[in-house]
Design an enzyme around this catalytic site. Structure first.
Site, PDB file in Angstrom:
ATOM      1  N   HIS A  99      -1.180 -21.146   0.186  1.00 22.39           N
ATOM      2  CA  HIS A  99      -0.103 -20.196   0.455  1.00 22.39           C
ATOM      3  C   HIS A  99       0.719 -19.784  -0.768  1.00 22.39           C
ATOM      4  CE1 HIS A  99      -1.196 -21.169   4.514  1.00 22.39           C
ATOM      5  NE2 HIS A  99      -0.325 -20.298   4.995  1.00 22.39           N
ATOM      6  N   TYR A 154       0.835  -1.204   0.000  1.00 15.70           N
ATOM      7  CA  TYR A 154       0.000   0.000   0.000  1.00 15.70           C
ATOM      8  C   TYR A 154       0.865   1.247   0.000  1.00 15.70           C
ATOM      9  CZ  TYR A 154       0.968   1.027   4.949  1.00 15.70           C
ATOM     10  OH  TYR A 154       1.584   1.357   6.126  1.00 15.70           O
ATOM     11  N   ARG A 189       8.229   3.883  -4.713  1.00 12.17           N
ATOM     12  CA  ARG A 189       8.289   2.931  -3.592  1.00 12.17           C
ATOM     13  C   ARG A 189       7.285   1.800  -3.795  1.00 12.17           C
ATOM     14  NH1 ARG A 189       7.542   5.255   2.343  1.00 12.17           N
ATOM     15  NH2 ARG A 189       5.410   5.529   1.606  1.00 12.17           N
ATOM     16  N   LEU A 200      11.232   1.251   7.197  1.00 13.29           N
ATOM     17  CA  LEU A 200      10.660   1.672   5.922  1.00 13.29           C
ATOM     18  C   LEU A 200      11.383   2.938   5.464  1.00 13.29           C
ATOM     19  CD1 LEU A 200       8.280   1.090   3.900  1.00 13.29           C
ATOM     20  CD2 LEU A 200       7.169   3.032   4.988  1.00 13.29           C
ATOM     21  N   LYS A 247       6.558  -2.030   2.039  1.00 11.84           N
ATOM     22  CA  LYS A 247       5.339  -1.436   2.623  1.00 11.84           C
ATOM     23  C   LYS A 247       4.164  -2.395   2.393  1.00 11.84           C
ATOM     24  CE  LYS A 247       3.298   3.180   2.997  1.00 11.84           C
ATOM     25  NZ  LYS A 247       3.285   3.233   4.454  1.00 11.84           N
ATOM     26  N   GLU A 299      12.344   2.745  14.303  1.00 12.10           N
ATOM     27  CA  GLU A 299      11.465   3.812  13.786  1.00 12.10           C
ATOM     28  C   GLU A 299      10.194   3.860  14.610  1.00 12.10           C
ATOM     29  OE1 GLU A 299      10.180   2.916   9.756  1.00 12.10           O
ATOM     30  OE2 GLU A 299       9.858   0.812  10.249  1.00 12.10           O
TER      31      GLU A 299
HETATM   32  N1  PMP Z   1       7.797   3.872   8.834  1.00 11.36           N
HETATM   33  C1  PMP Z   1       6.643   3.187   8.858  1.00 11.36           C
HETATM   34  C2  PMP Z   1       6.611   1.847   9.529  1.00 11.36           C
HETATM   35  C3  PMP Z   1       5.471   3.722   8.285  1.00 11.36           C
HETATM   36  O1  PMP Z   1       4.320   3.037   8.305  1.00 11.36           O
HETATM   37  C4  PMP Z   1       5.539   5.013   7.709  1.00 11.36           C
HETATM   38  C5  PMP Z   1       4.291   5.656   7.146  1.00 11.36           C
HETATM   39  N2  PMP Z   1       3.937   5.118   5.925  1.00 11.36           N
HETATM   40  C6  PMP Z   1       6.765   5.687   7.683  1.00 11.36           C
HETATM   41  C7  PMP Z   1       7.882   5.080   8.263  1.00 11.36           C
HETATM   42  C8  PMP Z   1       6.897   7.048   7.059  1.00 11.36           C
HETATM   43  O2  PMP Z   1       6.781   6.955   5.669  1.00 11.36           O
HETATM   44  P1  PMP Z   1       6.306   8.175   4.778  1.00 11.36           P
HETATM   45  O3  PMP Z   1       7.182   9.318   5.113  1.00 11.36           O
HETATM   46  O4  PMP Z   1       6.481   7.689   3.387  1.00 11.36           O
HETATM   47  O5  PMP Z   1       4.867   8.435   5.127  1.00 11.36           O
END
Ligand code: PMP
Length: 287
Positions: A101, A32, A51, A203, A145, A179
């Site tokens: 699966h 997503y 991405r 991410l 993602k 994060e």
């Molecule tokens: N880390 C994670 C785990 C996230 O879910 C997000 C939000 N999508 C981010 C970092 C930040 O990503 P972005 O700046 O692309 O929104």
């Protein structure tokens, strides 16, 4: 007006269209993106689409939409919904197939999207947020993602349970912060900005990339992409979280310890101001 898009058609949010054997629904087998709409325009959509392609490639889901098509649907959703400021969410699942699966043969990936009104929390940006720490229990491909978000959901709930605004995750084996539950995390110590390096453990946030590649070099700050411990973060001078919805939001307390003087830091404020300038340049206005 909120609006959805499912399997090639614009639909109302109330319409029931989930297919029982969609692999996204049964396995979390999909990816997503969420893009911020400012002043009727998507911000940094090119980075989100890049991405999305990477996530699909890593999961070996074939690409069946051209960027031009995805851009056109984003624009149509904005136009048809009349929403000027909001979030467009889109997901692509591997498709619908009898539950088993291994990858099914001859299925076509399924795109669905929603647009909703939403506004950045300017109070949080002005005053900062308080975060809890939570063990990062996610799988080892946090760089993709994917729709599998249970680790993130449990992490986020930990801060809700404590009436706090955010959660910062750390790996127990290394005692290093990765994060937020849906954001990247930065600290500032002695004028140097720190954040976790790009790896399988985080991410690569679009907002993080904009800061690292465009804003931090432009403002002339020093950046180290190196993981740090919760203890280091607690005694940092400043901290902030970044994401599409948070933009750059100061973190003023971590696990009960006040960070710096408990107010948004000067470098954090400068980064947010510069981010807003970029949004205005690309979208014409902030709202
Ligand atoms: N880390 C994670 C785990 C996230 O879910 C997000 C939000 N999508 C981010 C970092 C930040 O990503 P972005 O700046 O692309 O929104």
């Amino acid at each position: 007006m909120e609006l959805g898009f499912f399997d090639g058609e614009f639909i109302s949010m109330e319409e029931r269209r989930v297919q029982l054997e969609d692999r996204g629904y049964q396995f979390g087998d999909g990816i997503y993106e969420a893009t911020h709409v400012y002043n009727g325009k998507c911000f940094a959509l090119d980075r989100h689409l890049a991405r999305c392609r990477r996530s699909l490639r890593e999961l070996r889901i074939p690409i069946t939409y051209m960027d031009e098509e995805l851009i056109a649907i984003h624009e149509d959703l904005i136009k048809k919904s009349g929403i000027k400021n909001g979030v467009i969410y889109f997901q692509i699942t591997r498709g619908v197939a009898k539950r088993s699966h291994a990858f099914p043969e001859s299925v076509v990936p399924l795109l669905s999207m929603t647009i909703r009104e939403s506004k950045t929390n300017t109070k949080w940006q002005a005053e900062g947020i308080s975060c809890t720490l939570f063990e990062d229990i996610r799988w080892l491909r946090c760089d993709i993602k994917t729709l599998n978000l249970l680790g993130n959901v449990l992490a986020k709930q930990a801060s809700h349970d404590k009436n706090l605004q955010g959660t910062i995750q750390y790996r127990k084996d290394t005692n290093l912060i990765t994060e937020g539950s849906s954001s990247n995390f930065f600290v500032v110590k002695d004028g140097v900005i720190w954040t976790h390096p790009i790896s399988n453990l985080i991410l690569k946030g679009v907002t993080r990339s904009i800061l690292v590649e465009e804003i931090i070099p432009k403002l002339g700050y020093t950046l180290v992409e190196k993981a740090f411990s919760p203890e280091f973060a607690r005694y940092a001078d400043e901290a902030f979280a970044t994401s599409t919805s948070l933009e750059v939001t100061p973190v003023v307390s971590l696990d009960g310890t006040t960070i710096g003087d408990g107010k948004p830091g000067e470098i954090t404020k400068a980064l947010l101001a510069s981010y807003h300038e970029l949004v205005k340049k690309e979208c014409g206005a902030l709202s």
